[in-house]
Design a protein around this motif. Structure first.
Motif, PDB file in Angstrom:
ATOM      1  N   VAL A 102       0.778   4.977   1.237  1.00 23.31           N
ATOM      2  CA  VAL A 102      -0.094   6.465   2.091  1.00 23.31           C
ATOM      3  C   VAL A 102       0.004   7.295   2.090  1.00 23.31           C
ATOM      4  CG1 VAL A 102      -1.068   7.235   4.317  1.00 23.31           C
ATOM      5  CG2 VAL A 102      -0.245   4.723   3.741  1.00 23.31           C
ATOM      6  N   HIS A 127       4.346   7.590   3.067  1.00 18.34           N
ATOM      7  CA  HIS A 127       5.133   5.482   3.037  1.00 18.34           C
ATOM      8  C   HIS A 127       4.536   5.088   2.037  1.00 18.34           C
ATOM      9  CE1 HIS A 127       2.283   3.756   6.506  1.00 18.34           C
ATOM     10  NE2 HIS A 127       2.682   3.402   5.831  1.00 18.34           N
ATOM     11  N   PHE A 168       8.694   0.196  10.188  1.00 19.31           N
ATOM     12  CA  PHE A 168       8.679   1.501   9.360  1.00 19.31           C
ATOM     13  C   PHE A 168      10.090   2.563   9.840  1.00 19.31           C
ATOM     14  CE2 PHE A 168       4.860   0.211  10.917  1.00 19.31           C
ATOM     15  CZ  PHE A 168       3.854   0.837   9.954  1.00 19.31           C
ATOM     16  N   GLU A 217       7.402   1.461   4.885  1.00 18.01           N
ATOM     17  CA  GLU A 217       7.148   0.347   5.557  1.00 18.01           C
ATOM     18  C   GLU A 217       7.294  -1.320   5.261  1.00 18.01           C
ATOM     19  OE1 GLU A 217       3.183   0.499   6.466  1.00 18.01           O
ATOM     20  OE2 GLU A 217       2.996  -1.658   6.968  1.00 18.01           O
ATOM     21  N   HIS A 274       0.995  -1.543  -0.035  1.00 14.65           N
ATOM     22  CA  HIS A 274       0.119  -0.352   0.036  1.00 14.65           C
ATOM     23  C   HIS A 274       0.774   0.894  -0.323  1.00 14.65           C
ATOM     24  CE1 HIS A 274       0.273  -0.810   4.113  1.00 14.65           C
ATOM     25  NE2 HIS A 274       0.322   0.109   4.389  1.00 14.65           N
ATOM     26  N   ALA A 323       4.681   1.123   1.477  1.00  9.32           N
ATOM     27  CA  ALA A 323       4.775  -0.259   2.588  1.00  9.32           C
ATOM     28  C   ALA A 323       5.277  -1.348   0.922  1.00  9.32           C
ATOM     29  CB  ALA A 323       3.831  -0.852   2.700  1.00  9.32           C
TER      30      ALA A 323
HETATM   31 FE   FE2 Z   1       1.127   1.447   6.364  1.00  9.88          FE
END
Ligand code: FE2
Length: 386
Positions: A189, A270, A341, A354, A187, A272
């Motif tokens: 963000v 971020h 993280f 992440e 994902h 991931a």
């Molecule tokens: Fe996340």
């Protein structure tokens, strides 16, 4: 009309129900970062994160205004781009935001249709459908703006069999550090400004046909000092997930507000990335100098077996090993997840990574938010931005 799906922990079948199919997305195509020194950034992502050389464009390939290095690790493609003179508008982006994500490119069947369907629903165009070709075929690209100056490109590559995209040549090197086991983007963000989260939730629903399948308010995401709110948007097949955060009032400055101050606006917070073996991946990353947020305290690890038992899951990893690496664990009905993280990957406290390994769980580590934010607040304290 999209069905309103607003409960925590809906499974993917619910995502299918609510999402619209006017914008079928096959996956993430690439992420492009605008950076001050692409040559050095590429070296960092190769040496420290284990990305491999893939493609290049620059003066040698006839690109007179900008240079781009493409690095790859399994399904993850990063482009690192810098301007080659003062007139290139990429400079303005870097002056304002520092190094950061400019483009989240999505792989589509039909880039023209993707542009038409999204712009007619209100998206602001970044690039009209454009055909680029070379001896390996043709690629159709188009693009729209999302939050801040961030862009979604639509990439149609079914008639192309070259290395990456027209304009790029294959990039090979004698220096090839091993991959660290990063597989794909789980994902990405976005941080948006005060009271803007719901605007962007609606934008992803209306313009992209996404659904909001998880929500966290400031009562769930807070520490003694700071808070934020978050909603997770997903496309229909669940391959593309974009949580969106906004700051919330607290006694001290929210980490989201710190991001907005230093990025000077909304942007990607971020990325991931998924691994099948987080212990090996994080061990390798630490050995190569990647810095992570501080390890949660002993009490956090003592509570983990109980948190998993609540949902009848058994931890397969050695908890002492997880603790020594600072890896966090969260559980829900479907399984658990392991995550950690990094610290920001540039001097401004903006973009970070992440590392996540999903053992059945589809959440985002809500049970870790408190420990995570306390860790971030310690860093903010050191920066004088709490
Ligand atoms: Fe996340």
């Amino acid at each position: 009309m999209a069905k309103k799906v607003e409960s925590v922990n809906y499974g993917l079948e619910k995502i299918f129900d609510g999402a619209q199919d006017f914008l079928p997305l096959l996956g993430t195509d690439f992420i492009e970062l605008y950076v001050g020194n692409a040559k050095q950034a590429a070296h960092y992502y190769r040496s420290a994160f284990g990305f491999q050389t893939h493609a290049y464009k620059g003066l040698e390939t006839g690109s007179k205004d900008s240079v781009s290095y493409v690095v790859i690790q399994d399904k993850i493609r990063l482009i690192l781009t810098s301007p080659l003179n003062s007139k290139n508008p990429i400079n303005d982006h870097i002056v304002k935001h520092g190094d950061g994500v400019k483009t989240i490119a999505l792989w589509v069947e039909d880039a023209k249709l993707s542009w038409e369907e999204t712009t007619k629903r209100g998206a602001k165009s970044f690039m009209e459908p454009t055909v680029e070709e070379d001896e390996h075929g043709e690629v159709i690209k188009s693009g729209i703006y999302t939050y801040g100056e961030t862009v979604h490109m639509f990439i149609e590559r079914k008639n192309y069999n070259g290395q990456f995209l027209p304009g790029y040549k294959k990039w090979e090197s004698d220096y090839n550090p091993d991959p660290v086991g990063l597989k794909f983007i789980d994902h990405m963000v976005g941080n948006v400004g005060w009271n803007e989260m719901n605007t962007w939730v609606k934008w992803y629903e209306n313009v992209m046909g996404f659904v909001n399948f998880l929500s966290f308010d400031d009562k769930q995401i807070h520490t003694e000092y700071s808070a934020l709110m978050s909603k997770v948007m997903s496309n229909g097949n669940g391959r593309i997930k974009f949580p969106i955060n906004e700051p919330a009032e607290g006694k001290k400055k929210s980490q989201i507000e710190e991001y907005l101050d230093f990025y000077e606006g909304s942007g990607v917070q971020h990325i991931a990335v998924s691994t099948d073996d987080i212990i090996k991946t994080v061990s390798d990353l630490r050995a190569r100098g990647i810095e992570f947020l501080s390890t949660p305290p002993d009490d956090y690890y003592k509570a983990i077996p109980g948190r998993l038992e609540e949902h009848d899951h058994e931890l397969r990893e050695d908890i002492e090993r997880l603790k020594s690496l600072g890896i966090m664990v969260d559980a829900d009905e479907e399984g658990y997840l392991l995550q950690i993280f990094t610290k920001p990957v540039q001097d401004r406290p903006t973009l970070f990574f992440e590392i996540i390994q999903r053992m059945g769980a589809r959440g985002f580590g809500a049970g870790n938010f408190k420990a995570l934010f306390q860790s971030i607040e310690r860093e903010q304290g050191l920066r004088g931005t709490l």
